[in-house]
Scaffold this active site. Structure first.
Site, short mmCIF file in Angstrom:
data_model
loop_
_atom_site.label_atom_id
_atom_site.label_comp_id
_atom_site.label_asym_id
_atom_site.label_seq_id
_atom_site.Cartn_x
_atom_site.Cartn_y
_atom_site.Cartn_z
N ASN A 109 1.20 -7.85 -12.76
CA ASN A 109 1.07 -9.06 -13.56
C ASN A 109 2.18 -10.04 -13.18
O ASN A 109 3.36 -9.72 -13.31
CB ASN A 109 1.15 -8.72 -15.05
CG ASN A 109 0.67 -9.86 -15.93
OD1 ASN A 109 0.80 -11.02 -15.56
ND2 ASN A 109 0.12 -9.53 -17.08
N LYS A 145 -12.55 -15.40 -20.82
CA LYS A 145 -11.65 -15.59 -21.97
C LYS A 145 -11.75 -17.03 -22.46
O LYS A 145 -11.91 -17.96 -21.68
CB LYS A 145 -10.21 -15.23 -21.63
CG LYS A 145 -9.51 -16.13 -20.63
CD LYS A 145 -8.06 -15.66 -20.47
CE LYS A 145 -7.31 -16.48 -19.44
NZ LYS A 145 -5.91 -16.03 -19.30
N LYS A 188 -10.74 -5.59 -21.05
CA LYS A 188 -9.32 -5.94 -21.06
C LYS A 188 -8.88 -6.03 -22.51
O LYS A 188 -9.24 -6.94 -23.24
CB LYS A 188 -9.08 -7.26 -20.34
CG LYS A 188 -7.64 -7.47 -19.93
CD LYS A 188 -7.49 -8.68 -19.03
CE LYS A 188 -6.04 -8.83 -18.59
NZ LYS A 188 -5.85 -10.10 -17.87
N GLU A 223 -1.60 -1.76 -15.42
CA GLU A 223 -0.84 -2.99 -15.25
C GLU A 223 0.66 -2.72 -15.26
O GLU A 223 1.18 -2.06 -16.16
CB GLU A 223 -1.20 -3.98 -16.35
CG GLU A 223 -0.43 -5.30 -16.26
CD GLU A 223 -0.88 -6.29 -17.30
OE1 GLU A 223 -2.05 -6.70 -17.26
OE2 GLU A 223 -0.05 -6.64 -18.17
N GLU A 279 -12.71 -13.19 -14.87
CA GLU A 279 -12.40 -12.88 -16.26
C GLU A 279 -13.05 -13.87 -17.24
O GLU A 279 -13.11 -15.07 -16.99
CB GLU A 279 -10.89 -12.90 -16.46
CG GLU A 279 -10.45 -12.44 -17.85
CD GLU A 279 -9.02 -11.98 -17.84
OE1 GLU A 279 -8.79 -10.77 -17.63
OE2 GLU A 279 -8.12 -12.82 -18.05
N GLU A 289 -2.60 -9.98 -10.68
CA GLU A 289 -3.06 -10.51 -11.97
C GLU A 289 -2.22 -11.72 -12.39
O GLU A 289 -1.01 -11.74 -12.17
CB GLU A 289 -2.92 -9.44 -13.06
CG GLU A 289 -3.66 -8.15 -12.83
CD GLU A 289 -3.40 -7.18 -13.97
OE1 GLU A 289 -3.39 -7.61 -15.13
OE2 GLU A 289 -3.16 -6.00 -13.68
N SER A 290 -2.87 -12.68 -13.00
CA SER A 290 -2.24 -13.87 -13.57
C SER A 290 -1.72 -14.83 -12.49
O SER A 290 -1.13 -14.41 -11.49
CB SER A 290 -1.08 -13.52 -14.51
OG SER A 290 -1.53 -12.80 -15.63
#
Length: 250
Positions: A177, A48, A108, A156, A46, A207-208
């Protein structure tokens, strides 16, 4: 809906008022789904620069250069945050990355309106993020719209009820998530407790909270096909090595 999401969704409603993109279908899609279906653990790298919970992460990063590093390290796909106020990302980041890499690119974003799907097609995205907590009963409509326009959707979820809604709506890629959007706490056990509720015919994404090679392997051993990794790669001295080690001999 949580306060964090409510603020973003309220802002998105204002932002999309200026979007006017005609309906169109993607004719040269680089399949995000197929990239994640390959044997072993897939890493979605990702891009960001910041986040609402962490603040600045790497505000000076070069999006294309970093995406190319992810690709050379063996990433299956690139995730590009295009929300500028909350995450420091832009549409231009995605357009530039799409032109510079061969692997699929996920937009995203906080999708709340069909026009955003058309916009994603127009800028070259191969897939978009659809959040069950945001779309609710409209999820099926948005998933079908993605498929009709030639894109994949990463759906998600945060709990068992949302997993069931995602499956009923026809999701082919489901991401759990690990972040509690109320407290912002991250717990990988969230994924481990729910992963087996997702049928094997779906691609399972964690995710995360995947901050290390050990975390990635933990998710793979729990039954995930892919991990979405942002902060750990954005701040890594050599993201290529980290991705290679995450993939390892899986």
């Amino acid at each position: 809906m949580d306060n964090f999401l409510e603020k973003i969704i309220s802002r998105k409603k204002e932002e999309i008022k200026g979007i006017c993109v005609p309906y169109q279908e993607k004719t040269n899609s680089n399949s995000f789904l197929k990239a994640l279906q390959k044997p072993g653990l897939s890493v979605i790298g990702e891009i960001k620069r910041k986040s609402p919970s962490k603040g600045d992460i790497n505000v000076n990063l070069n999006a294309l250069s970093l995406a190319k590093e992810y690709e050379s390290g063996g990433a299956a796909a690139i995730s590009v945050l295009t929300d500028e106020e909350g995450f420091g990302g832009t549409i231009e980041d995605l357009v530039t990355i799409k032109k510079g890499v061969e692997i699929p690119v996920l937009q995203k974003e906080f999708i709340i309106d069909p026009v955003q799907i058309s916009q994603a097609v127009a800028i070259g995205a191969d897939a978009v993020l659809l959040i069950v907590r945001v779309l609710g009963d409209r999820l099926k409509e948005f998933i079908e719209l993605c498929y009709k326009q030639g894109m994949d959707a990463l759906v998600e979820v945060h709990n068992q009820q949302e997993i069931e809604l995602a499956m009923t709506a026809g999701a082919k890629i489901i991401g759990i998530n690990n972040r509690d959007l109320k407290s912002f706490k991250v717990d990988l056990a969230t994924s481990e407790q729910s992963v087996n509720s997702i049928p094997r015919e779906c691609v399972r994404v964690a995710e995360s909270g995947v901050r290390s090679v050990a975390d990635a392997r933990r998710m793979y051993e729990a039954g995930f096909d892919a991990v979405l990794v942002g902060e750990a790669l954005v701040t890594s001295a050599d993201p290529r090595i980290m991705i290679r080690e995450m993939i390892g001999d899986t």
